[in-house]
Design a protein around this motif. Sequence first.
Motif, short mmCIF file in Angstrom:
data_model
loop_
_atom_site.label_atom_id
_atom_site.label_comp_id
_atom_site.label_asym_id
_atom_site.label_seq_id
_atom_site.Cartn_x
_atom_site.Cartn_y
_atom_site.Cartn_z
N ALA A 10 0.86 -1.19 0.00
CA ALA A 10 0.00 0.00 0.00
C ALA A 10 0.89 1.24 0.00
CB ALA A 10 -0.89 0.02 1.23
N CYS A 11 0.47 2.23 -0.78
CA CYS A 11 1.17 3.50 -0.75
C CYS A 11 0.88 4.13 0.61
CB CYS A 11 0.68 4.41 -1.85
SG CYS A 11 1.18 3.80 -3.46
N GLY A 12 1.94 4.40 1.32
CA GLY A 12 1.79 4.91 2.69
C GLY A 12 1.79 6.42 2.73
N MET A 48 4.17 -1.42 3.47
CA MET A 48 3.72 -0.04 3.21
C MET A 48 4.96 0.86 3.20
SD MET A 48 1.27 2.34 5.55
CE MET A 48 -0.30 1.62 5.15
N ASN A 49 4.96 1.80 2.27
CA ASN A 49 6.12 2.70 2.25
C ASN A 49 5.86 3.93 3.10
OD1 ASN A 49 4.22 3.71 0.18
ND2 ASN A 49 5.76 5.32 0.07
N ILE A 50 6.94 4.53 3.51
CA ILE A 50 6.87 5.84 4.15
C ILE A 50 7.61 6.78 3.20
CG2 ILE A 50 7.68 7.24 6.10
CD1 ILE A 50 5.80 5.30 7.25
N GLY A 187 12.20 10.74 -7.53
CA GLY A 187 10.82 11.18 -7.69
C GLY A 187 9.93 10.22 -6.90
N TRP A 188 8.76 10.68 -6.55
CA TRP A 188 7.85 9.91 -5.70
C TRP A 188 7.43 8.58 -6.37
CZ3 TRP A 188 2.05 11.26 -6.03
CH2 TRP A 188 1.31 10.47 -5.17
N HIS A 189 7.16 8.62 -7.68
CA HIS A 189 6.67 7.40 -8.34
C HIS A 189 7.72 6.29 -8.30
CE1 HIS A 189 3.78 10.29 -9.55
NE2 HIS A 189 4.64 10.93 -10.34
N GLU A 191 9.95 5.75 -6.09
CA GLU A 191 10.10 5.17 -4.75
C GLU A 191 9.25 3.91 -4.61
OE1 GLU A 191 8.90 8.12 -1.94
OE2 GLU A 191 10.45 9.54 -2.56
N CYS A 192 7.99 4.04 -5.00
CA CYS A 192 7.07 2.91 -4.77
C CYS A 192 7.41 1.71 -5.65
CB CYS A 192 5.63 3.35 -4.99
SG CYS A 192 5.01 4.29 -3.58
N SER A 193 7.82 1.96 -6.90
CA SER A 193 8.19 0.82 -7.75
C SER A 193 9.36 0.06 -7.15
CB SER A 193 8.62 1.31 -9.15
OG SER A 193 7.49 1.62 -9.91
N PRO A 216 -1.60 10.24 -11.65
CA PRO A 216 -0.59 9.54 -12.44
C PRO A 216 0.22 8.51 -11.65
CG PRO A 216 0.31 11.63 -11.70
CD PRO A 216 -1.10 11.56 -11.17
N HIS A 217 0.12 8.52 -10.28
CA HIS A 217 1.10 7.75 -9.51
C HIS A 217 1.16 6.27 -9.93
CE1 HIS A 217 3.77 6.80 -6.27
NE2 HIS A 217 2.87 6.12 -5.59
N HIS A 218 0.02 5.60 -9.89
CA HIS A 218 0.08 4.17 -10.17
C HIS A 218 0.32 3.87 -11.64
CE1 HIS A 218 -2.02 3.27 -6.10
NE2 HIS A 218 -0.73 3.49 -5.99
N GLU A 219 -0.21 4.73 -12.48
CA GLU A 219 0.07 4.57 -13.91
C GLU A 219 1.59 4.64 -14.15
OE1 GLU A 219 -1.79 3.33 -16.68
OE2 GLU A 219 -3.26 4.80 -16.04
N ASN A 220 2.22 5.56 -13.47
CA ASN A 220 3.67 5.72 -13.63
C ASN A 220 4.44 4.55 -13.03
OD1 ASN A 220 3.10 8.09 -14.87
ND2 ASN A 220 3.84 9.42 -13.23
N GLU A 221 3.95 4.07 -11.90
CA GLU A 221 4.62 2.90 -11.29
C GLU A 221 4.58 1.71 -12.26
OE1 GLU A 221 3.81 1.54 -7.31
OE2 GLU A 221 3.03 3.50 -6.76
N ILE A 222 3.42 1.51 -12.88
CA ILE A 222 3.29 0.38 -13.83
C ILE A 222 4.26 0.59 -15.00
CG2 ILE A 222 1.76 -0.75 -15.51
CD1 ILE A 222 -0.59 -0.02 -13.66
ZN ZN Z 1 3.01 4.86 -3.99
#
Ligand code: ZN
Length: 476
Positions: A10-12, A48-50, A187-189, A191-193, A216-222
């Motif tokens: 989960a995006c934290g 979960m990320n911080i 960049g934030w995106h 980080e999660c990937s 855009p966050h999840h689209e960018n992660e994908i």
């Molecule tokens: Zn995220």
Amino acid sequence: MRDNEVRMYACGPTVYDYGHIGNFRTFVAVDLLQRFLRQSGYKVQYVMNITDVDDKIIRNSARDGVTVQQFTAKYEKAFIEDAALINIEQPKLARATEHIPQMADFVAKLVEKGIAYRTDDGSFYFRIATFPRYGQLSKKDFKGMLDGARVDVDEYDKDSARDFALWKGPKPGEASWQTSIGPGRPGWHLECSVMSMQELGESFDLHAGGEDLVFPHHENEIAQSESLTEKPFAHFWFHARFLLVEGEKMSKSLGNFFTLRDLVLKGHKPSSLRYLLASVPYRNQLNFTFDGLKQAAVSVDRLRNFRLRLSAGNFPEGSTPAMQLLATETVAHMRAALDDDLNTAQAQGAIFEMVRQTNAAFDAGQVNKDDVAPLISALTKFDEIFAVIDDDDAPKIKRVVEWARAEGREKEVSKELLDFIQSAELSDADIEKKISAMKAARASRDFKTSDRLRAELFDSGVIVEITKDGIRWRRK
Ligand code: ZN
Ligand code: AMP
């Protein structure tokens, strides 16, 4: 899925302030999901990320004259405490600043594949024209998008597609790291990937967040992840619908912006907050109202009183088939509701139907001793997910009040709240009543109930010792 194991991410929070009830609406929804998956027999690996470096953090820490680390440590601690306040089980936490070298390596690999490019200021961008599936998750059509148009802020216009910043070159006064691709910050995106794949593998089962993160966050992660690995990134996506307050979007300027602590200081119990946040299925809009919050408190009290009535009551020997059936059916209804895309409202409805029917049966003298265990067991199943029946509100509220005093916010502590804390201190007679219930439970070898009562007493500041000569208690 691997060996009955669910790997989920989960995006934290971005730890630049106290979390608000909207953030916790989403975190509660994911908590309910992971609890239900575990109850259904899966082994759940939940990360979960911080986000502890981003534009807002850099700006606010500079404003307060402290380092980014000092600044984020305070709000990370607050997030963990707030999550515990409403019984969110802590996932494995992954901090962005502890994965910087891996993020730089990720970018380097995308450059090698011709998917990322560097600009003169030392930043790196993802070229979205290389990823034809861009827009598939958010169902946006980006045909005719501008090749090479760029954006470097973490969140941007919801309707246009731009090459996005994977890595930001150093700027004076901003935190930056020396890495294999040069100095700068992620960049934030990105980080999660990087963190999700490192913790859970290149393909994992489920990725969650609030609905604003779809684009855009999840689209960018994908786009980043699948371009790199050429494998599917997350198999399922779980997005919680945004919460409204009294029918309006929450915002500081409207004065309807609340953190959990704000609401506790106004006199609301943590259990009411959790109950309300859990009461609307994650896909539906939750309209947070003060009436709803009061109603939630009534519901939690009914459940607690019902359990007390069951565990402390004196029932005739034997069992009533209708009661046994009611308990079994309630468990089945709750499961069916949660299996139906996590329909929490229906699951709550099922338990209240059981309470209603059992209360009627109590009054008609139709509840027998052997009916107690199955009814309690249905309540326990409910509470494994909803986590509101065990009463530890008073010590939690006390901690929030202590925090408010330390922060110079004692003026906000309502009189109602101080009264509540005082009245929550049990009288000797109350304690003796619970001790008698413990003794009765132990006499019928119901050690679960006895342990629960002992834990409740402990939360109210009473230490219970069980010795061979009997049960003794003292205040902490
Ligand atoms: Zn995220
Ligand atoms: P943030 O700390 O802003 O990165 O947000 C943390 C999480 O809270 C993300 O999953 C957001 O999508 C979610 N979130 C933010 N505002 C709301 C809201 N009003 N309702 C539900 N979820 C929200």
